[in-house]
Scaffold this motif. Structure first.
Motif, PDB file in Angstrom:
ATOM      1  N   CYS A 315      41.265  42.001  36.570  1.00 37.86           N
ATOM      2  CA  CYS A 315      43.088  41.692  36.382  1.00 37.86           C
ATOM      3  C   CYS A 315      43.136  41.402  34.800  1.00 37.86           C
ATOM      4  CB  CYS A 315      43.402  40.939  37.322  1.00 37.86           C
ATOM      5  SG  CYS A 315      41.790  39.564  37.019  1.00 37.86           S
ATOM      6  N   PRO A 316      44.817  40.567  34.157  1.00 34.46           N
ATOM      7  CA  PRO A 316      44.749  39.919  33.208  1.00 34.46           C
ATOM      8  C   PRO A 316      43.465  38.605  33.093  1.00 34.46           C
ATOM      9  CG  PRO A 316      46.454  40.735  34.599  1.00 34.46           C
ATOM     10  CD  PRO A 316      45.859  40.728  35.407  1.00 34.46           C
ATOM     11  N   ALA A 317      43.509  38.213  33.834  1.00 35.93           N
ATOM     12  CA  ALA A 317      42.577  36.806  33.934  1.00 35.93           C
ATOM     13  C   ALA A 317      41.157  37.202  33.583  1.00 35.93           C
ATOM     14  CB  ALA A 317      42.473  35.821  35.442  1.00 35.93           C
ATOM     15  N   HIS A 318      40.672  37.987  33.679  1.00 34.93           N
ATOM     16  CA  HIS A 318      39.198  38.313  33.262  1.00 34.93           C
ATOM     17  C   HIS A 318      39.208  39.285  31.850  1.00 34.93           C
ATOM     18  CE1 HIS A 318      38.713  36.410  37.471  1.00 34.93           C
ATOM     19  NE2 HIS A 318      37.864  36.538  37.075  1.00 34.93           N
ATOM     20  N   ARG A 319      40.087  39.218  31.715  1.00 37.76           N
ATOM     21  CA  ARG A 319      40.117  40.486  30.348  1.00 37.76           C
ATOM     22  C   ARG A 319      39.112  40.327  29.395  1.00 37.76           C
ATOM     23  NH1 ARG A 319      42.217  40.717  25.455  1.00 37.76           N
ATOM     24  NH2 ARG A 319      42.691  42.737  24.532  1.00 37.76           N
ATOM     25  N   ASP A 320      39.208  39.190  29.037  1.00 39.07           N
ATOM     26  CA  ASP A 320      38.060  38.639  28.228  1.00 39.07           C
ATOM     27  C   ASP A 320      36.309  38.767  28.431  1.00 39.07           C
ATOM     28  OD1 ASP A 320      40.028  37.889  26.678  1.00 39.07           O
ATOM     29  OD2 ASP A 320      40.970  36.064  26.520  1.00 39.07           O
ATOM     30  N   ALA A 321      36.510  38.495  29.789  1.00 33.74           N
ATOM     31  CA  ALA A 321      35.064  38.584  30.319  1.00 33.74           C
ATOM     32  C   ALA A 321      34.425  39.860  30.092  1.00 33.74           C
ATOM     33  CB  ALA A 321      34.816  37.608  31.519  1.00 33.74           C
ATOM     34  N   ALA A 322      35.905  40.562  30.388  1.00 31.36           N
ATOM     35  CA  ALA A 322      35.053  42.299  30.465  1.00 31.36           C
ATOM     36  C   ALA A 322      34.660  42.579  28.991  1.00 31.36           C
ATOM     37  CB  ALA A 322      35.991  43.407  31.423  1.00 31.36           C
ATOM     38  N   VAL A 323      35.625  42.128  28.009  1.00 32.27           N
ATOM     39  CA  VAL A 323      35.264  42.555  26.847  1.00 32.27           C
ATOM     40  C   VAL A 323      34.003  42.120  25.941  1.00 32.27           C
ATOM     41  CG1 VAL A 323      36.230  42.476  24.175  1.00 32.27           C
ATOM     42  CG2 VAL A 323      38.014  42.898  26.422  1.00 32.27           C
ATOM     43  N   ASN A 345      47.991  51.204  44.538  1.00 33.04           N
ATOM     44  CA  ASN A 345      47.248  51.236  44.750  1.00 33.04           C
ATOM     45  C   ASN A 345      45.723  50.809  44.059  1.00 33.04           C
ATOM     46  OD1 ASN A 345      44.440  51.238  46.670  1.00 33.04           O
ATOM     47  ND2 ASN A 345      45.106  53.388  47.053  1.00 33.04           N
ATOM     48  N   PRO A 346      45.303  49.316  43.443  1.00 33.31           N
ATOM     49  CA  PRO A 346      44.607  49.862  41.961  1.00 33.31           C
ATOM     50  C   PRO A 346      43.161  49.508  42.593  1.00 33.31           C
ATOM     51  CG  PRO A 346      45.681  47.001  42.479  1.00 33.31           C
ATOM     52  CD  PRO A 346      45.960  48.216  43.051  1.00 33.31           C
ATOM     53  N   TRP A 347      42.239  49.447  41.276  1.00 30.32           N
ATOM     54  CA  TRP A 347      40.943  48.903  42.010  1.00 30.32           C
ATOM     55  C   TRP A 347      40.999  47.934  41.549  1.00 30.32           C
ATOM     56  CZ3 TRP A 347      36.796  52.232  43.438  1.00 30.32           C
ATOM     57  CH2 TRP A 347      37.180  53.811  43.404  1.00 30.32           C
ATOM     58  N   PRO A 348      39.563  46.995  43.033  1.00 26.56           N
ATOM     59  CA  PRO A 348      39.384  45.740  42.631  1.00 26.56           C
ATOM     60  C   PRO A 348      39.188  45.313  41.604  1.00 26.56           C
ATOM     61  CG  PRO A 348      37.701  46.562  44.504  1.00 26.56           C
ATOM     62  CD  PRO A 348      38.883  47.762  44.316  1.00 26.56           C
ATOM     63  N   CYS A 349      39.347  44.392  40.625  1.00 33.09           N
ATOM     64  CA  CYS A 349      38.612  43.284  39.934  1.00 33.09           C
ATOM     65  C   CYS A 349      37.321  43.122  39.900  1.00 33.09           C
ATOM     66  CB  CYS A 349      40.153  41.830  40.088  1.00 33.09           C
ATOM     67  SG  CYS A 349      39.300  41.281  38.160  1.00 33.09           S
ATOM     68  N   GLY A 350      36.825  43.619  38.677  1.00 38.51           N
ATOM     69  CA  GLY A 350      35.267  43.481  38.274  1.00 38.51           C
ATOM     70  C   GLY A 350      34.889  44.882  38.986  1.00 38.51           C
TER      71      GLY A 350
END
Length: 375
Positions: A315-323, A345-350
């Motif tokens: 999600c936008p809140a965890h974009r930097d963590a994923a990068v 119908n998105p995938w769950p964040c993470g």
């Protein structure tokens, strides 16, 4: 062929046929001959038996006595003569029947009827015959009266049935006429209702743009896949597109996308059953939002497009963590928005999808770290 001589034929004529009387006479004579032969046999047997009896007894008698004994044997062989002679008196030429007053004297050409060797009174026999005829006539009259009574009843029933059938036909005719009038009245009411009812507006059908190549099957007009266009049309002509655009209830790109429970369970099932080629896992952070971003991990070469190793849905809140997670593992990072169709119908964040055990181990550490800010 007709006989030219219609006169009666002689009995010696071979062409003459037997009449009924001829046949009866022949049959009666044959019966007489048979009875006569049987009587002769009985007489011969009686004489033979008497002869042997007298011979064995050595009876000595004069010729007259001998002939009388033989005559007695013959009389004993005759049927019924001995018994009748013992019990019946000889028939008198003067016959009378006191019960009915009938008297007959001598044989003057009329024979008294006989039955079982006894005379029968003609007057009584005539009365008996008349009584039987009268009883028969009464029975016929009774049967005739009963037949007439039953015939009259059947006739009355037939007339009643005919009357009922005519009444039923009349009811059917009236019912048909009423049905016809009701149909005409209904047609007239429908015509009047059609004349007074305003014309119904033709429903407007929304026309969407056909998804272009490279758009992941998403229509450019509203960002939805064609499978969601129920009762609507798609077109290649931009001038025919009537879609108003993104639906009002669709979440924006920066808003949290809700995750459906079925998708969440499916992602957990994929993580629980890893494959030899594609493995699914989780970054470890806790987030209930849907992934509106796709952060891909790749390495250069061997071709121009490089090698794809995996992706983190965030999600936008965890974009930097994923990068940061992908960059710290030594992969090139390519964060980009998810296709617009994923917002429904998105995938769950993470959620992590990796190709190979090395990539899945790098993107899903054993000790999950809480990276990034929580929304």
């Amino acid at each position: 062929m007709t006989d030219p001589n219609p006169r009666a034929r002689c009995g010696n004529d071979p062409r003459a046929g037997w009449t009924l009387g001829d046949r009866q006479a022949v049959e009666a004579f044959r019966a007489y001959l048979a009875e006569r032969g049987a009587l002769r046999d009985r007489i011969a047997a009686a004489l033979t038996a008497e002869h042997y009896r007298r011979a064995e007894a050595r009876t000595v008698a004069s010729p007259e006595e001998h002939c009388a004994a033989m005559a007695d044997a013959v009389l004993a062989a005759l049927p019924g003569l001995t018994d009748r002679a013992a019990v019946e008196a000889p028939l008198s030429p003067d016959y009378q029947h006191p019960e009915c007053g009938f008297h007959w004297h001598g044989r003057d050409g009329m024979d008294i009827p006989m039955r079982d060797g006894q005379p029968i009174c003609p007057r009584c026999e005539l009365a008996k015959a008349e009584k039987k005829l009268m009883a028969l006539q009464r029975r016929r009259d009774e049967v005739g009266a009963e037949c007439r009574r039953r015939g009259k009843r059947v006739l009355e029933q037939s007339e009643q049935i005919g009357t009922l059938e005519r009444q039923i036909d009349e009811v059917r005719r009236q019912l048909s006429a009423e049905i016809l009038r009701a149909g005409q009245a209904e047609a007239e009411l429908r015509r009047m209702a059609d004349e007074t009812q305003p014309e119904a507006e033709t429903p407007t059908v929304t026309v969407h743009a056909v998804p272009l190549p490279g758009s992941d099957g998403i229509s450019a007009c509203c960002g939805r896949p064609p499978c969601e266009f129920v009762g609507e049309r798609v077109t290649h002509d931009p001038d025919e597109v009537t879609c108003p655009g993104t639906p009002a209830d669709a979440p924006a790109q920066d808003d949290p996308w809700p995750v459906q429970e079925a998708t969440r369970r499916y992602a957990e099932e994929l993580r629980a059953t890893p494959s030899a080629v594609v493995a699914d896992g989780h970054t470890g952070w806790e987030c209930d939002a849907g992934a509106s971003l796709i952060v891909e991990a790749s390495t250069p070469g061997p071709g121009r497009l490089g090698t794809h190793h995996g992706v983190i849905y965030a999600c936008p809140a965890h974009r930097d963590a994923a990068v940061e997670r992908i960059a710290s593992a030594g992969y090139e990072v390519d964060p980009r928005p998810a296709p617009p169709g994923h917002r429904w119908n998105p995938w769950p964040c993470g959620h992590v999808t990796a190709h190979g055990s090395k990539a899945i181990a790098a993107l899903t550490p054993v000790q999950a770290q809480q990276d990034g800010a929580q929304s």
